[in-house]
Scaffold this motif. Structure first.
Motif, short mmCIF file in Angstrom:
data_model
loop_
_atom_site.label_atom_id
_atom_site.label_comp_id
_atom_site.label_asym_id
_atom_site.label_seq_id
_atom_site.Cartn_x
_atom_site.Cartn_y
_atom_site.Cartn_z
N ASP A 72 6.29 -0.78 1.91
CA ASP A 72 5.54 -1.72 2.74
C ASP A 72 5.06 -1.06 4.04
OD1 ASP A 72 8.14 -1.52 3.68
OD2 ASP A 72 8.18 -3.57 4.45
N THR A 73 5.83 -0.06 4.53
CA THR A 73 5.40 0.68 5.71
C THR A 73 4.14 1.48 5.40
OG1 THR A 73 7.66 0.87 6.55
CG2 THR A 73 6.05 2.46 7.38
N ILE A 74 4.12 2.16 4.24
CA ILE A 74 2.95 2.92 3.83
C ILE A 74 1.76 1.99 3.64
CG2 ILE A 74 1.99 4.52 2.13
CD1 ILE A 74 4.21 5.64 3.89
N GLN A 75 1.99 0.78 3.13
CA GLN A 75 0.91 -0.18 2.94
C GLN A 75 0.27 -0.54 4.29
OE1 GLN A 75 2.90 -3.37 0.68
NE2 GLN A 75 1.45 -3.01 -0.98
N LYS A 76 1.10 -0.76 5.28
CA LYS A 76 0.58 -1.13 6.60
C LYS A 76 -0.22 0.03 7.21
CE LYS A 76 4.26 -4.43 7.67
NZ LYS A 76 5.42 -4.75 8.54
N ALA B 50 -1.75 2.46 5.51
CA ALA B 50 -2.98 2.61 4.74
C ALA B 50 -4.01 1.56 5.15
CB ALA B 50 -2.67 2.51 3.24
N HIS B 51 -3.56 0.34 5.35
CA HIS B 51 -4.48 -0.73 5.77
C HIS B 51 -5.10 -0.40 7.13
CE1 HIS B 51 -6.15 -4.76 6.04
NE2 HIS B 51 -5.65 -4.86 7.26
N ALA B 52 -4.28 0.10 8.05
CA ALA B 52 -4.79 0.46 9.38
C ALA B 52 -5.81 1.59 9.30
CB ALA B 52 -3.63 0.86 10.29
N LEU B 53 -5.63 2.49 8.33
CA LEU B 53 -6.54 3.63 8.17
C LEU B 53 -7.73 3.32 7.29
CD1 LEU B 53 -3.91 6.50 7.73
CD2 LEU B 53 -5.40 6.14 9.70
N GLY B 54 -7.77 2.12 6.72
CA GLY B 54 -8.88 1.74 5.87
C GLY B 54 -8.89 2.44 4.53
N CYS B 55 -7.71 2.70 3.98
CA CYS B 55 -7.63 3.36 2.67
C CYS B 55 -6.55 2.67 1.85
CB CYS B 55 -7.32 4.85 2.83
SG CYS B 55 -5.69 5.23 3.53
N ALA C 86 -1.11 -0.63 13.05
CA ALA C 86 -0.37 -1.01 11.85
C ALA C 86 0.75 -2.00 12.15
CB ALA C 86 0.21 0.24 11.18
N GLY C 87 1.05 -2.23 13.42
CA GLY C 87 2.13 -3.15 13.77
C GLY C 87 3.50 -2.57 13.48
N LEU C 88 3.63 -1.24 13.66
CA LEU C 88 4.87 -0.55 13.34
C LEU C 88 5.46 0.12 14.58
CD1 LEU C 88 3.72 1.16 10.02
CD2 LEU C 88 5.28 -0.80 10.21
#
Length: 215
Positions: free
Chosen positions: A47-51, A53-58, A26-28
């Motif tokens: 925006d943290t949750i967005q990153k 979620a993107h990493a988890l494919g959801c 996630a780049g976090l």
């Protein structure tokens, strides 16, 4: 634990992530991801949750909406166990200094198969890479090996991960119950054996129970 933390843990397990690999994907910052996973971060940034979620494919909604999180992907077998992969290599040659020992991901195994080969839990197993050729032909350079970290005392002959100071080696260990000594050798006859030692002098990290090899 809040709904977000529960949903996040569920999807991490389904995708084979741990907190370190998820943070990297996630780049976090790992600490921030850990706090969310443990429910310590009560109001994480959107925006943290967005990153994550993107990493988890959801979607973000999948993590934030109340109720049970979505089930694991249907293209994966349901009874999987994930074992941590470490980027430190066990040398089958001259040894390797442990200067970057950390988790790099997870590898999925059938849980039923794991139970058939070891009584250890997935948390007590590790996958690492062999470097060198001293254990050839049994183990080749680049092989992935599954290590049972609970077998810290060599109770029987086998291939073990042994620490000598800051060096990690993978070697064949044979027990001499009469002399109360342990012999350490290489399967490659081009390498000389190590002098027998007292079992108490060995710092054993675990026993090799499986290998994976690229054809």
């Amino acid at each position: 634990m809040g709904a977000l933390a529960r949903a996040l843990r569920h999807r991490m397990n389904a995708r084979g992530f741990n907190q370190k690999s998820l943070a990297r994907k996630a780049g976090l910052n790992e600490t921030g991801v850990r706090d969310i996973i443990q429910g310590k971060s009560r109001h994480p940034r959107h925006d943290t949750i967005q990153k994550i979620a993107h990493a988890l494919g959801c979607s973000v909604a999948d993590l934030l909406e109340p109720g049970d999180p979505a089930p694991p992907p249907t293209d994966l077998p349901g009874d999987l166990a994930f074992v941590t992969v470490y980027d430190v290599a066990a040398s089958a040659g001259q040894g390797l200094l442990i200067d970057a020992e950390h988790e790099s991901g997870r590898l999925a195994f059938r849980a039923e198969w794991l139970r058939s080969v070891t009584g250890a839990t997935p948390n007590d197993l590790a996958v690492i890479t062999v470097r060198g050729d001293s254990m050839f032909p049994t183990l080749a350079d680049g092989d992935s090996i599954l290590v049972d970290l609970t077998q810290r005392t060599p109770a029987r002959d086998g291939i073990y991960i042994i620490r000598f100071g800051e060096v990690v080696l993978v070697k064949r260990v044979r027990i001499d119950p009469v002399r109360h000594r342990v012999s350490i050798s290489c399967d490659n006859t081009n390498y000389p054996p190590i002098d027998p030692v007292d079992p108490g002098e060995l710092d054993v990290a675990g026993r090799v129970i499986w290998l994976g090899r690229r054809l």
